[in-house]
Design a protein around this motif. Structure first.
Motif, short mmCIF file in Angstrom:
data_model
loop_
_atom_site.label_atom_id
_atom_site.label_comp_id
_atom_site.label_asym_id
_atom_site.label_seq_id
_atom_site.Cartn_x
_atom_site.Cartn_y
_atom_site.Cartn_z
N PHE A 61 -1.32 11.33 -4.64
CA PHE A 61 -0.21 11.52 -5.43
C PHE A 61 0.21 10.95 -6.75
N PHE A 62 0.19 9.36 -5.93
CA PHE A 62 0.70 7.51 -6.59
C PHE A 62 -0.50 7.50 -7.09
N LYS A 63 -1.93 7.90 -6.49
CA LYS A 63 -3.20 7.54 -7.28
C LYS A 63 -3.11 8.20 -8.82
N ALA A 64 -3.48 9.56 -8.42
CA ALA A 64 -3.61 10.12 -9.51
C ALA A 64 -1.82 9.98 -10.84
N GLN A 65 -0.94 9.81 -10.68
CA GLN A 65 -0.43 9.01 -11.33
C GLN A 65 -0.45 7.43 -12.29
N ALA A 66 -1.01 6.77 -11.41
CA ALA A 66 -1.45 5.54 -12.24
C ALA A 66 -3.07 5.67 -12.95
N LEU A 67 -3.55 6.63 -12.77
CA LEU A 67 -4.84 7.08 -12.98
C LEU A 67 -4.27 7.62 -14.51
N ARG A 68 -3.19 8.98 -14.41
CA ARG A 68 -2.69 8.72 -15.79
C ARG A 68 -1.60 7.66 -16.64
N HIS A 69 -1.35 6.25 -16.14
CA HIS A 69 -0.56 6.14 -16.56
C HIS A 69 -1.29 4.25 -16.24
N GLU A 70 -1.49 4.13 -17.97
CA GLU A 70 -2.95 2.81 -17.91
C GLU A 70 -1.36 1.86 -18.06
N GLU A 71 -0.99 2.37 -18.12
CA GLU A 71 0.50 0.72 -18.57
C GLU A 71 0.44 0.43 -17.50
N TRP A 72 0.48 0.56 -16.08
CA TRP A 72 0.24 0.22 -15.00
C TRP A 72 -0.69 -1.00 -14.10
N ARG A 73 -1.40 -0.35 -15.10
CA ARG A 73 -2.79 -1.05 -15.08
C ARG A 73 -2.43 -2.83 -14.33
N ILE A 118 0.83 -1.01 -0.51
CA ILE A 118 0.39 0.41 -0.12
C ILE A 118 0.77 1.19 -0.19
N ILE A 119 0.93 2.09 -0.98
CA ILE A 119 1.59 2.67 -1.08
C ILE A 119 0.84 4.17 -0.63
N ASP A 120 0.97 4.70 0.35
CA ASP A 120 0.60 6.07 1.29
C ASP A 120 1.17 6.94 1.50
N ILE A 145 -1.65 -1.06 -4.29
CA ILE A 145 -3.05 -0.44 -3.82
C ILE A 145 -2.48 1.29 -3.39
N PRO A 146 -3.30 2.09 -4.34
CA PRO A 146 -2.46 3.10 -4.35
C PRO A 146 -3.42 4.17 -3.34
N LEU A 147 -3.24 4.23 -2.26
CA LEU A 147 -3.96 5.43 -0.98
C LEU A 147 -3.36 7.10 -0.91
#
Length: 93
Positions: free
Chosen positions: A76-88, A36-38, A71-73
């Motif tokens: 910042f990390f959550k916003a980045q993950a939403l921009r990078h579909e290749e991280w899914r 969990i990235i917090d 799990i992106p809590l």
């Protein structure tokens, strides 16, 4: 950019020192295959220089190497993950 992994049984952090300032991304370990990235902390002096993005990408690469999911809590990390579909493949949204 040199990013250090600092791990312990319950979690850890990824840290980078740039221009004399330290940035970090912390995580807790929920299981052997789930972290969990917090928190992401980037000093004002490093903002806009891609340090947070580098930490996020490092976390994704570590998850791929380690065979675990994230799990992106952290907002910042959550916003980045939403921009990078290749991280899914490793980020559970």
């Amino acid at each position: 950019m040199d990013i250090r992994n600092e791990d312990n049984a319950s979690g850890g952090r990824y840290a980078a020192t740039v221009e004399g300032h330290e940035a970090e991304m912390t995580f807790s370990r929920a299981s052997p295959t789930l972290i969990i990235i917090d928190h992401t902390g980037v000093p004002e002096a490093l903002r806009g220089k891609g340090v947070g993005q580098a930490l996020a990408l490092h976390a994704v690469e570590e998850a791929r190497r380690g065979g675990w999911k994230i799990i992106p809590l952290c907002p910042f990390f959550k916003a980045q993950a939403l921009r990078h579909e290749e991280w899914r493949d490793v980020v559970n949204m």
